[in-house]
Design a protein around this motif. Sequence first.
Motif, PDB file in Angstrom:
ATOM      1  N   UNK A  23      -1.082   4.070  -7.193  1.00 45.63           N
ATOM      2  CA  UNK A  23      -1.136   3.845  -5.815  1.00 45.63           C
ATOM      3  C   UNK A  23      -0.227   4.575  -4.992  1.00 45.63           C
ATOM      4  N   UNK A  27      -2.847   6.712  -3.150  1.00 42.21           N
ATOM      5  CA  UNK A  27      -3.378   6.389  -1.900  1.00 42.21           C
ATOM      6  C   UNK A  27      -2.360   6.437  -0.885  1.00 42.21           C
ATOM      7  N   UNK A  28      -0.970   6.433  -1.240  1.00 42.60           N
ATOM      8  CA  UNK A  28      -0.044   6.407  -0.153  1.00 42.60           C
ATOM      9  C   UNK A  28       0.181   8.003   0.242  1.00 42.60           C
ATOM     10  N   UNK A  31      -2.312   8.601   2.466  1.00 44.26           N
ATOM     11  CA  UNK A  31      -2.158   8.317   4.008  1.00 44.26           C
ATOM     12  C   UNK A  31      -1.268   9.128   4.636  1.00 44.26           C
TER      13      UNK A  31
ATOM     14  N   UNK B  61       3.273   1.264   4.028  1.00 44.04           N
ATOM     15  CA  UNK B  61       2.062   1.838   3.840  1.00 44.04           C
ATOM     16  C   UNK B  61       0.905   0.640   4.244  1.00 44.04           C
ATOM     17  N   UNK B  63      -2.154   0.638   3.806  1.00 43.09           N
ATOM     18  CA  UNK B  63      -3.169   0.488   2.740  1.00 43.09           C
ATOM     19  C   UNK B  63      -2.678  -0.310   1.469  1.00 43.09           C
ATOM     20  N   UNK B  64      -1.244  -0.367   1.460  1.00 45.21           N
ATOM     21  CA  UNK B  64      -0.732  -1.019   0.271  1.00 45.21           C
ATOM     22  C   UNK B  64      -0.615  -2.470   0.748  1.00 45.21           C
TER      23      UNK B  64
END
Lengths: 290, 379
Positions: A23, A27-28, A31, B61, B63-64
């Motif tokens: 993640x 993902x981060x 971002x 975050x 998303x997290x």
Amino acid sequence: MLEGVDGVIHLAATKGGDLYDQFGGTVIATENLLAAMREAGVPRIVVTSSFAIYEYLHRWSWGCLDEDSPLVCNPESRDEYCQTKLLQEQLVRAAAKENGWRCAVLRPGVIFGRDNLWNGRVGMQIAPRWWVRTGTFAPLPLTYVENCAEAIVKAAEFEGEQREIVLNVVDDETPSQRAYLNELRRHMPKRPRIIPIPWTAMRALARTASLVNSVFFRGTAKVPGLFVPARLHARCKPMRYPNTRIKETLGWEPRYTWREGIVRAMADTAGGESAHPNSSAVGVKPQNAP
Amino acid sequence: MSLLVGHSEHSSSSHTVATPSVLPIEQPRTAVIGGGKISEQHLRALRAIEGVQLTGICDLSPALAQFTAERFGVAAWYTDYRAMLETGDVDVVHVLTPPATHNRIVRDCLENGHHVIVEKPIALSNAGFRDLWEVAASKGLRLVENHNYRFNEPVQKLESAVAAGAIGAVEEVEARMVLNIREGGRYADENLPHPSHQLPAGVIHEFISHLTYLLLHFLPEDKRDHMDCVRAAWRNHGGGGLFKYDDLDARLMAGAVHGRIRFSCRQWPDSLAITVRGTDGMGSAELFHPSVSLVKRRAGGQHLTPLVNSLANAAMLTRSGFGSVWGKIRNRTPYEGLNRYLRLTYNAFQSGGEPIVGFMDMDRTTGLIDELLAPENQI
């Protein structure tokens, strides 16, 4: 850092570790990149997504998997890579839409090349000279790394009308698991032995394991990925992989066949000397390695 | 040299030490700050506690935060914890962020009137802990550090055996952790250094609380406040600039009881073990591959005792072998103690009783870590 940049080619992801490692790295990190792009006003992004985000369990065997195929229905039933790559693609597409960027999403099949000739779709290496082949005739959606790199560059240079393009990256030939492993084995001085397990048997085993898990453990037992139907199907299900759309959209033509790819991947960059195919080329240490 | 851990002059100050009495909260509304790996374990445990309502999750975050909220059925997600605290929909906050951020975030939570459960280390020094405790006490709030491994089954079994006198009077306690984190993974990444490398004890600071509270827990209660001869060898055997230390070998005396803390990043296999030696035997609990072994005086007298002990330990090894396989299938992890710890802590919230980890536990733990890090105690 991104000041004056015309576009970003985003290839970064974490493939190893647990969900939170992946993640963070996938993902981060995305971002943060998107925030930096917004700040610097970069108008274009190419992101490499993955075939891992498609749905396999609820598809027919030998069905066609193309850009219009459904994405994974239940990401939690799949592995961490699938979950994080799906989120990564969603983030990029949402940011591109929101900011009016040009966005190319490339979903490569199985990228192979130097140090990466093995992949989970062909089976498992249980020892340096013992390979388990999970399936026989299922086509492999291969793309040789140099072919894939050309596709990425073409996507970055794409000036067509569409602001967003989503394209699968697969070479022209999609050899079967058996053909690919045999070719790989042919290049090895000491040929590994292959234990074939037919797709039907794997599917039956996974279904039985899933049933036992659901009846006796209410689905909470942890079993190896190959015994989880959603994961097994994503890795081994025989499907067809056309590459018409990417060729029409980008004018891309894979330069190397998969056989040439294997030869190039095993060649040493310095002098064309073959790398030891039993070693890092397929991710296995020789038996006498320290 | 005689060093005092727990500082009796402070401990005697009842308004400071006493856990503030609080009204029972029948259905605690719980929020979590930090969406990393440990939050998954907290949220899993919280979902299993009756009456707990998960009202918010916050992470930098988006998303997290959103991913975690959807995964665990948390009512709302945030990227600004202050905004979450101000919703008025929170009784208890779990602070699960990196240790260096605890002071600011825990203080904000307490000042906003929320009870706090915080991951270890609660603070980077004993003084830091006491400051936070003062805030909690002045507001009539609970402040509890996570001492989860105390509640793992092997530790509890060992505790019962020691308490029952199976090994006689405790003479020596050793807490040992082996984590092969130099080989790879999040702590070994040179390109994205983990924030824990900046802590006073480097990456070992992430784990030292576990070893310290386990050691203290098995020392005789009347000896825990009177330690001397604390000596700590902090080393970086692996070299390089990323790890401040990768090895700790610390010794201390608590009266006549010897204590030892060992941490290594370079050995194999990974292990978290507590070994207690007494006048009549020894006991050991391993948490990563759960097992408890006991060598004690048996009914067969001095000739049969070794045989009976061998048979008992062979049976234990067999049980733990099958248990490990079963545990893997059942997806049991060394975090099993966290479930028990949180259940007991929430029982205290719900009944208005005393939390299972109190002021003295946290004060002694942070105090001993200070002593281990004190330059005059380093060798």
